[in-house]
Design a protein around this motif. Structure first.
Motif, short mmCIF file in Angstrom:
data_model
loop_
_atom_site.label_atom_id
_atom_site.label_comp_id
_atom_site.label_asym_id
_atom_site.label_seq_id
_atom_site.Cartn_x
_atom_site.Cartn_y
_atom_site.Cartn_z
N LEU A 238 11.51 0.00 -10.56
CA LEU A 238 10.91 0.79 -9.49
C LEU A 238 9.66 0.14 -8.91
CD1 LEU A 238 10.59 3.41 -7.83
CD2 LEU A 238 9.41 4.40 -9.81
N TRP A 239 8.78 -0.34 -9.79
CA TRP A 239 7.49 -0.87 -9.33
C TRP A 239 7.67 -2.12 -8.47
CZ3 TRP A 239 8.52 0.74 -14.30
CH2 TRP A 239 9.09 -0.21 -15.16
N SER A 240 8.73 -2.88 -8.72
CA SER A 240 9.00 -4.05 -7.89
C SER A 240 9.39 -3.64 -6.48
CB SER A 240 10.11 -4.88 -8.53
OG SER A 240 10.46 -5.98 -7.72
N LYS A 241 10.20 -2.60 -6.36
CA LYS A 241 10.63 -2.12 -5.05
C LYS A 241 9.47 -1.45 -4.30
CE LYS A 241 14.26 -0.18 -7.09
NZ LYS A 241 15.54 0.52 -7.33
N VAL A 242 8.58 -0.80 -5.04
CA VAL A 242 7.41 -0.20 -4.40
C VAL A 242 6.50 -1.29 -3.84
CG1 VAL A 242 5.29 1.11 -4.83
CG2 VAL A 242 7.47 1.93 -5.73
N ASP A 243 6.34 -2.39 -4.58
CA ASP A 243 5.55 -3.51 -4.07
C ASP A 243 6.15 -4.06 -2.78
OD1 ASP A 243 3.37 -3.67 -5.67
OD2 ASP A 243 4.10 -5.26 -6.97
N LEU A 244 7.47 -4.13 -2.72
CA LEU A 244 8.13 -4.60 -1.50
C LEU A 244 7.77 -3.69 -0.33
CD1 LEU A 244 10.15 -6.34 0.08
CD2 LEU A 244 11.96 -4.83 -0.75
N CYS A 245 7.81 -2.38 -0.54
CA CYS A 245 7.47 -1.43 0.53
C CYS A 245 6.02 -1.57 0.96
CB CYS A 245 7.76 -0.01 0.07
SG CYS A 245 9.51 0.36 -0.22
N ARG A 246 5.13 -1.77 0.01
CA ARG A 246 3.71 -1.89 0.34
C ARG A 246 3.43 -3.14 1.18
NH1 ARG A 246 2.34 0.43 -5.21
NH2 ARG A 246 1.60 2.51 -4.71
N PHE A 247 4.05 -4.26 0.79
CA PHE A 247 3.83 -5.48 1.57
C PHE A 247 4.47 -5.37 2.94
CE2 PHE A 247 2.79 -7.65 -2.50
CZ PHE A 247 1.61 -8.24 -2.09
N ALA A 248 5.63 -4.73 3.02
CA ALA A 248 6.27 -4.54 4.33
C ALA A 248 5.38 -3.72 5.25
CB ALA A 248 7.63 -3.86 4.16
N ALA A 249 4.75 -2.69 4.72
CA ALA A 249 3.83 -1.87 5.51
C ALA A 249 2.61 -2.68 5.92
CB ALA A 249 3.40 -0.64 4.70
N LEU A 250 2.14 -3.55 5.02
CA LEU A 250 0.99 -4.39 5.33
C LEU A 250 1.32 -5.37 6.45
CD1 LEU A 250 -1.91 -5.38 4.53
CD2 LEU A 250 -0.77 -6.99 3.00
N TRP A 251 2.50 -6.00 6.36
CA TRP A 251 2.91 -6.97 7.38
C TRP A 251 3.14 -6.30 8.73
CZ3 TRP A 251 6.99 -8.90 3.43
CH2 TRP A 251 6.37 -9.73 2.48
N ALA A 252 3.54 -5.02 8.71
CA ALA A 252 3.83 -4.32 9.96
C ALA A 252 2.58 -4.12 10.81
CB ALA A 252 4.49 -2.97 9.68
N GLY A 253 1.42 -4.09 10.18
CA GLY A 253 0.17 -3.95 10.91
C GLY A 253 -0.30 -2.52 11.01
N ASN A 254 -1.54 -2.37 11.38
CA ASN A 254 -2.15 -1.04 11.43
C ASN A 254 -1.58 -0.16 12.53
OD1 ASN A 254 -3.89 -1.66 9.31
ND2 ASN A 254 -5.45 -2.53 10.67
N ASP A 255 -0.97 -0.77 13.54
CA ASP A 255 -0.42 0.01 14.65
C ASP A 255 0.94 0.62 14.32
OD1 ASP A 255 -2.64 -0.63 16.15
OD2 ASP A 255 -1.71 -2.42 17.01
N CYS A 256 1.53 0.23 13.20
CA CYS A 256 2.84 0.76 12.83
C CYS A 256 2.66 2.00 11.96
CB CYS A 256 3.64 -0.29 12.08
SG CYS A 256 5.27 0.29 11.55
N PRO A 257 3.30 3.12 12.29
CA PRO A 257 3.17 4.34 11.49
C PRO A 257 3.58 4.15 10.04
CG PRO A 257 4.25 4.82 13.58
CD PRO A 257 4.16 3.33 13.47
#
Length: 278
Positions: A238-257
């Protein structure tokens, strides 16, 4: 063939070596020390959040990073079925390694190199290249293709979702899936047995062997590493997949919901929140 005890002893020795690279306070904890006594050491390592967290804290990504060297050697040496779990341990770290690697590359490219110096990321790159080379060998010079049936094909091979009553299963020579991935097309001409065309798209062209990571090849090499991750997604912790989501959100930028959509107050352990500044 190796006996069961020889295999377990080798796995325990490999984990003991890993613990020697971790911070002393972490490597001597009861939860990590118990991994060496497990009857399934590699599986226990994969299922241990404490081990994942300790490795994430110890990763520097530099060329002399002993943990990256351990990951590289472990992935290449774990070739038989009895050591598959060790490979999965390395694959489970792909989001973390790729996330830190790309974040540091981006930071360096957007700041003054003279002020900060070139980052040493050879350790991360060695692990990513090991995954890439493994996939090159697995694909054997073939592209990844997707078959896209035409409307005419679908009219002759309707799925259960488009009929009121179940239809007989099609013969093995016909593919009724909307999308089917394969290493080669089912028919060289892209035509089914009854003459109805099936479109063939290329998901990924044949992979070229690489001995290093150039800036023009970086995205594709990291992408192949993520492909390895997704191939084993059902076995990833689980924690590996959560890290993937966190980095994806980071790469998306602050303008992405989506950057604000993750529930950071859930009970899932936070592994990279304190490292995103990198």
């Amino acid at each position: 063939m190796e006996s069961w005890w020889e295999s377990v002893s080798k796995a325990r020795s490999r984990i003991q070596t890993l613990l020697s690279f971790l911070p002393p306070l972490l490597s001597t904890s009861d939860s990590l020390s118990s991994l060496v006594d497990s009857d399934q050491p590699a599986r226990s390592l994969l299922d241990s959040y404490e081990a994942y967290s300790a490795m994430s804290s110890a990763l520097s990504g530099s060329g002399d990073d002993p943990l990256c060297q351990w990951l590289y050697d472990t992935f290449l040496q774990s070739s038989d079925h009895s050591e598959l779990d060790f490979r999965l341990v390395v694959v489970s770290l792909v989001p973390l390694i790729a996330g830190l690697y790309l974040s540091r590359i981006h930071t360096f490219s957007t700041t003054s190199p003279a002020a900060h110096g070139s980052p040493s990321l050879a350790g991360f790159e060695a692990v990513l290249l090991a995954l890439y080379s493994s996939e090159v060998k697995s694909r054997a010079g073939k592209p990844l293709l997707v078959s896209i049936p035409s409307p005419a094909y679908l009219s002759h091979h309707p799925s259960l979702y488009h009929t009121l009553t179940p239809q007989p299963h099609p013969s093995p020579s016909h593919n009724s899936n909307y999308f089917s991935r394969s290493s080669s097309s089912s028919s060289p001409s892209g035509v089914s047995g009854n003459g109805i065309e099936i479109g063939v798209g290329v998901i990924s062209p044949p992979l070229e062997r690489q001995i290093g990571i150039q800036s023009t090849k970086r995205a594709s090499i990291v992408g192949v590493a993520f492909h390895c991750f997704f191939k084993h997604i059902s076995q990833m912790p689980l924690w590996s997949k959560v890290d993937l989501c966190r980095f994806a959100a980071l790469w998306a930028g602050n303008d992405c919901p989506c950057a604000h959509s993750l529930d950071f107050h859930c009970n899932t352990p936070t592994t990279t929140a304190n490292r995103l500044d990198d």
